[in-house]
Design an enzyme around this catalytic site. Structure first.
Site, PDB file in Angstrom:
ATOM      1  N   TYR A   1      -0.754  -2.061  10.228  1.00 26.36           N
ATOM      2  CA  TYR A   1      -1.025  -2.307   8.817  1.00 26.36           C
ATOM      3  C   TYR A   1       0.151  -1.825   7.970  1.00 26.36           C
ATOM      4  O   TYR A   1       0.623  -2.528   7.070  1.00 26.36           O
ATOM      5  CB  TYR A   1      -2.314  -1.588   8.416  1.00 26.36           C
ATOM      6  CG  TYR A   1      -2.661  -1.696   6.959  1.00 26.36           C
ATOM      7  CD1 TYR A   1      -3.267  -2.842   6.458  1.00 26.36           C
ATOM      8  CD2 TYR A   1      -2.391  -0.657   6.078  1.00 26.36           C
ATOM      9  CE1 TYR A   1      -3.593  -2.945   5.111  1.00 26.36           C
ATOM     10  CE2 TYR A   1      -2.719  -0.752   4.739  1.00 26.36           C
ATOM     11  CZ  TYR A   1      -3.319  -1.899   4.264  1.00 26.36           C
ATOM     12  OH  TYR A   1      -3.628  -1.996   2.934  1.00 26.36           O
TER      13      TYR A   1
ATOM     14  N   SER B   1       0.809  -1.224   0.000  1.00 29.76           N
ATOM     15  CA  SER B   1       0.000   0.000   0.000  1.00 29.76           C
ATOM     16  C   SER B   1       0.835   1.263   0.000  1.00 29.76           C
ATOM     17  O   SER B   1       0.349   2.307   0.394  1.00 29.76           O
ATOM     18  CB  SER B   1      -0.939   0.005   1.209  1.00 29.76           C
ATOM     19  OG  SER B   1      -1.857  -1.048   1.116  1.00 29.76           O
TER      20      SER B   1
END
Length: 107
Positions: free
Chosen positions: A19, A6
């Site tokens: 994350y 990401s």
């Protein structure tokens, strides 16, 4: 093999640290794992698709949309097209790369 990350190496995600760390680990391990898999004829790359609207950006604020030169976040088929190319014979020379396909997204 395609891993998805990401883009944590491109900007902060302090509100989502666990994350961010897990996704950044994929990007960091890509070259090493790809080298190990290549001996078996398996090609590995990692894709950072950037902000892709899977419904959560339907009501995106204008300031987010202006972060894209095209004025829109990605659509699911945007990163899918890159992935399709990578796994085709045309992408056979791309190995161990982290590819950012964010539509010009500016953090």
């Amino acid at each position: 093999v395609i891993w998805m990350t990401s883009g944590q190496q491109l900007g902060p995600m302090s509100a989502n640290l666990a994350y961010a760390v897990s996704k950044a680990a994929l990007a960091g391990a890509t070259a090493s794992v790809a080298a190990d898999l290549a001996d078996a004829g398996i090609l590995l790359n990692t894709i950072n698709p950037g902000p892709v609207n899977t419904g959560y950006l339907d009501d995106a604020p204008e300031e987010l949309l202006t972060a894209f030169p095209t004025g829109r976040p990605g659509e699911p088929d945007d990163p899918a097209r890159l992935i399709a190319w990578l796994v085709s014979d045309d992408g056979r020379w791309v190995v161990g790369q982290v590819l950012n396909t964010e539509g010009g997204f500016q953090r």
